[in-house]
Design a protein around this motif. Structure first.
Motif, PDB file in Angstrom:
ATOM      1  N   ALA A  40       0.826  -1.209   0.000  1.00  0.00           N
ATOM      2  CA  ALA A  40       0.000   0.000   0.000  1.00  0.00           C
ATOM      3  C   ALA A  40       0.858   1.256   0.000  1.00  0.00           C
ATOM      4  CB  ALA A  40      -0.930  -0.013   1.210  1.00  0.00           C
ATOM      5  N   LEU A  41       1.878   1.284   0.856  1.00  0.00           N
ATOM      6  CA  LEU A  41       2.755   2.457   0.912  1.00  0.00           C
ATOM      7  C   LEU A  41       3.524   2.629  -0.389  1.00  0.00           C
ATOM      8  CD1 LEU A  41       3.985   4.790   2.463  1.00  0.00           C
ATOM      9  CD2 LEU A  41       5.608   3.184   3.496  1.00  0.00           C
ATOM     10  N   SER A  42       4.012   1.539  -0.954  1.00  0.00           N
ATOM     11  CA  SER A  42       4.751   1.620  -2.210  1.00  0.00           C
ATOM     12  C   SER A  42       3.866   2.133  -3.340  1.00  0.00           C
ATOM     13  CB  SER A  42       5.304   0.231  -2.552  1.00  0.00           C
ATOM     14  OG  SER A  42       6.004   0.258  -3.770  1.00  0.00           O
ATOM     15  N   LEU A  43       2.646   1.622  -3.418  1.00  0.00           N
ATOM     16  CA  LEU A  43       1.729   2.063  -4.477  1.00  0.00           C
ATOM     17  C   LEU A  43       1.324   3.517  -4.289  1.00  0.00           C
ATOM     18  CD1 LEU A  43      -0.108   1.577  -6.890  1.00  0.00           C
ATOM     19  CD2 LEU A  43      -1.806   0.617  -5.316  1.00  0.00           C
ATOM     20  N   ASN A  44       0.989   3.900  -3.065  1.00  0.00           N
ATOM     21  CA  ASN A  44       0.591   5.291  -2.813  1.00  0.00           C
ATOM     22  C   ASN A  44       1.718   6.265  -3.130  1.00  0.00           C
ATOM     23  OD1 ASN A  44      -1.995   4.625  -1.966  1.00  0.00           O
ATOM     24  ND2 ASN A  44      -1.388   4.382   0.164  1.00  0.00           N
ATOM     25  N   ALA A  45       2.949   5.870  -2.829  1.00  0.00           N
ATOM     26  CA  ALA A  45       4.091   6.733  -3.151  1.00  0.00           C
ATOM     27  C   ALA A  45       4.215   6.931  -4.655  1.00  0.00           C
ATOM     28  CB  ALA A  45       5.371   6.133  -2.575  1.00  0.00           C
ATOM     29  N   ALA A  46       4.023   5.855  -5.419  1.00  0.00           N
ATOM     30  CA  ALA A  46       4.128   5.953  -6.883  1.00  0.00           C
ATOM     31  C   ALA A  46       3.008   6.809  -7.468  1.00  0.00           C
ATOM     32  CB  ALA A  46       4.102   4.549  -7.491  1.00  0.00           C
ATOM     33  N   ILE A  47       1.789   6.631  -6.975  1.00  0.00           N
ATOM     34  CA  ILE A  47       0.667   7.426  -7.483  1.00  0.00           C
ATOM     35  C   ILE A  47       0.845   8.901  -7.111  1.00  0.00           C
ATOM     36  CG2 ILE A  47      -1.823   7.757  -7.354  1.00  0.00           C
ATOM     37  CD1 ILE A  47      -0.905   5.282  -8.902  1.00  0.00           C
ATOM     38  N   PHE A  48       1.333   9.166  -5.917  1.00  0.00           N
ATOM     39  CA  PHE A  48       1.594  10.550  -5.516  1.00  0.00           C
ATOM     40  C   PHE A  48       2.640  11.185  -6.430  1.00  0.00           C
ATOM     41  CE2 PHE A  48       3.961  13.650  -2.917  1.00  0.00           C
ATOM     42  CZ  PHE A  48       2.915  14.533  -2.618  1.00  0.00           C
ATOM     43  N   ALA A  49       3.684  10.416  -6.760  1.00  0.00           N
ATOM     44  CA  ALA A  49       4.706  10.928  -7.683  1.00  0.00           C
ATOM     45  C   ALA A  49       4.104  11.221  -9.050  1.00  0.00           C
ATOM     46  CB  ALA A  49       5.841   9.915  -7.802  1.00  0.00           C
TER      47      ALA A  49
END
Length: 284
Positions: A166-175
């Motif tokens: 979840a954290l990895s995906l959210n970081a990518a979407i935020f980027a």
């Protein structure tokens, strides 16, 4: 030193009252074992294992390259969208296999795809203007750090406490949202968000089921080709960095395995082993 020798020492917490607390019996170390459950890896195993990390690095690199091409107007959004759709369609055919012609799966997947595209297109103008008040340097700095979080917490197929999909995906979407705000039009932003969904949502699902070490080759080749056409220095750095991770680091890891040494004994934390079948038989 033994204060009283009248009693026989036993390895028990609530006995041995005649002995000092720091007394150590000669039989205490009879259960000493060294290097239990230690596995030594070959260079081939280490090389193939680290390709998953390099694959994620290449995904991030290719996503940033697509942003650069859109940002500099070297490619048009329809061409990028067509390429992403073609690659996704091929991956979907391979992913579904025999279930491809199952009408139920096809309808469910079509509804999901349509929902993502429609909502992404509707919210693209809003996301495109979301960070207008923030400077471009700040946007690029935040993008670097959140993509670094994506690499750190990504699931590479290992069971570890720091893995967080979840954290990895959210970081990518935020980027992706940060970078989309720096493109020229809302349609550019929509295309970049679609690319983020392909690289960080769909592709990880695919490789989690069918991963092979040679999957790194095509995405590595695409990154090399694009970097070579944009910047030779960037191409050289990417090749050297990939070689360092995929060749030098596994080599050092294999060499350093000779220094593995651990000990196990009575001081280890007690582990309760339950015999479930015996418990059931005794209580029936």
């Amino acid at each position: 030193m033994v204060s009283h020798s009248s009693g026989h020492w036993r390895k028990s917490l609530y006995e041995n009252a005649d002995y000092d607390d720091n007394y150590t019996d000669p039989s205490f170390l009879k259960d000493l074992r060294t290097n239990l459950n230690v596995r030594f890896f070959t260079f081939e195993e280490a090389f193939k294992g680290v390709t998953r990390l390099n694959n994620q690095i290449s995904c991030v690199t290719l996503f940033l390259l697509i942003f650069y091409l859109l940002y500099s107007e070297h490619v048009t959004p329809p061409n990028v969208l067509f390429t992403a759709g073609l690659a996704t369609s091929m991956g979907y055919i391979f992913y579904r296999g025999r279930k491809l012609f199952d009408l139920q799966f096809l309808l469910e997947d079509s509804k999901t795809l349509l929902s993502v595209l429609v909502f992404g297109y509707l919210f693209a103008p809003l996301l495109h203007r979301l960070t207008n008040a923030i400077s471009t340097d700040t946007i690029f700095s935040m993008t670097f750090f959140v993509l670094l979080l994506n690499l750190i917490f990504c699931d590479y197929g290992l069971s570890a406490a720091m893995v967080s999909k979840a954290l990895s995906l959210n970081a990518a979407i935020f980027a992706a949202i940060c970078l989309a705000s720096r493109l020229s039009t809302a349609f550019h932003a929509f295309v970049l968000l679609v690319e983020a969904a392909v690289f960080f949502v769909l592709y990880p699902i695919f490789i989690s089921l069918y991963w092979q070490w040679y999957f790194l080759v095509p995405i590595f080749g695409v990154c090399c080709g694009l970097l070579y056409s944009i910047s030779f220095n960037g191409f050289l750095f990417y090749v050297l960095f990939t070689g360092f991770i995929n060749i030098f680091c596994p080599y050092i890891f294999v060499i350093q395995q000779r220094y593995k040494h651990n000990i196990h004994g009575p001081w280890d934390e007690a582990i309760v082993e339950e015999n479930v079948e015996g418990f059931i038989e005794n209580n029936l």
